[in-house]
Design a protein around this motif. Sequence first.
Motif, PDB file in Angstrom:
ATOM      1  N   LYS A  59       0.883  -1.168   0.000  1.00 46.21           N
ATOM      2  CA  LYS A  59       0.000   0.000   0.000  1.00 46.21           C
ATOM      3  C   LYS A  59       0.918   1.214   0.000  1.00 46.21           C
ATOM      4  O   LYS A  59       1.672   1.439   0.950  1.00 46.21           O
ATOM      5  CB  LYS A  59      -0.894   0.010   1.229  1.00 46.21           C
ATOM      6  N   ILE A  61       1.814   5.068   0.166  1.00 50.60           N
ATOM      7  CA  ILE A  61       1.334   6.348   0.690  1.00 50.60           C
ATOM      8  C   ILE A  61       2.380   7.399   0.374  1.00 50.60           C
ATOM      9  O   ILE A  61       3.567   7.235   0.689  1.00 50.60           O
ATOM     10  CB  ILE A  61       1.080   6.264   2.200  1.00 50.60           C
ATOM     11  N   THR A  74      -1.924   6.749  -2.218  1.00 55.35           N
ATOM     12  CA  THR A  74      -2.798   7.511  -1.337  1.00 55.35           C
ATOM     13  C   THR A  74      -1.988   8.713  -0.884  1.00 55.35           C
ATOM     14  O   THR A  74      -0.916   8.549  -0.284  1.00 55.35           O
ATOM     15  CB  THR A  74      -3.219   6.669  -0.113  1.00 55.35           C
ATOM     16  N   CYS A  76      -1.195  11.847   1.370  1.00 53.21           N
ATOM     17  CA  CYS A  76      -1.452  12.398   2.702  1.00 53.21           C
ATOM     18  C   CYS A  76      -0.627  13.669   2.852  1.00 53.21           C
ATOM     19  O   CYS A  76       0.463  13.781   2.285  1.00 53.21           O
ATOM     20  CB  CYS A  76      -1.078  11.395   3.785  1.00 53.21           C
ATOM     21  N   GLU A  81      -1.949  12.326   9.248  1.00 56.79           N
ATOM     22  CA  GLU A  81      -2.834  11.773   8.230  1.00 56.79           C
ATOM     23  C   GLU A  81      -2.284  10.449   7.696  1.00 56.79           C
ATOM     24  O   GLU A  81      -3.038   9.488   7.492  1.00 56.79           O
ATOM     25  CB  GLU A  81      -3.000  12.781   7.086  1.00 56.79           C
ATOM     26  N   GLU A  85      -4.007   6.769   7.970  1.00 56.94           N
ATOM     27  CA  GLU A  85      -4.229   5.981   6.753  1.00 56.94           C
ATOM     28  C   GLU A  85      -3.690   4.554   6.900  1.00 56.94           C
ATOM     29  O   GLU A  85      -4.159   3.648   6.228  1.00 56.94           O
ATOM     30  CB  GLU A  85      -3.565   6.679   5.560  1.00 56.94           C
ATOM     31  N   THR A  86      -2.729   4.349   7.794  1.00 55.73           N
ATOM     32  CA  THR A  86      -2.116   3.026   7.957  1.00 55.73           C
ATOM     33  C   THR A  86      -2.607   2.288   9.205  1.00 55.73           C
ATOM     34  O   THR A  86      -2.074   1.228   9.530  1.00 55.73           O
ATOM     35  CB  THR A  86      -0.579   3.142   8.039  1.00 55.73           C
TER      36      THR A  86
END
Length: 160
Positions: A59, A61, A74, A76, A81, A85-86
């Motif tokens: 994933k 970020i 994603t 941030c 943030e 998100e994690t």
Amino acid sequence: MDLIVAVYEDWGIGCCGTQPIAISADRVFFRETTRGAAVIAGRKTVQDFPGGKPLPCRKNILLSRQEINAPGFTVCHSPEEAVAETKDAERVFVIGGGSIYRQMLPLCERAYVTKVYTCPQSDTFFPNLDADPAWKLTEVLQSGEENGIKYEMCLYVKNA
């Protein structure tokens, strides 16, 4: 949350947005260690990804203050943030670059540090964990030599 980084003898991590000297064993270690995890990276680090694309089987970020359109990432805009998100990820790794490491280091419990025993010119540095009483080297996970350059994959743990 953990982090993973390759450092040179002066704790330099890069020059002009990339690693001046990369050890293939470190690349394999990085790939195997972070596979299946969430990874947090800054904009300049993402630009150095192959094709600027997200790392597969992770994933991805992207942490940046800028408004960025980054397909597959994603985005941030603050460390808080990114942490939010994690929150459901089993494993999370901060993977660079310099400013992201500095922002996220206080939130990390372990640091996987590949020490590359050479000293090319760097313009970006990682904090020297050997000189930081908050961190302790607990294990050398792997060591070797590649193209005449010695290296060690080390595990540091934040003191309780």
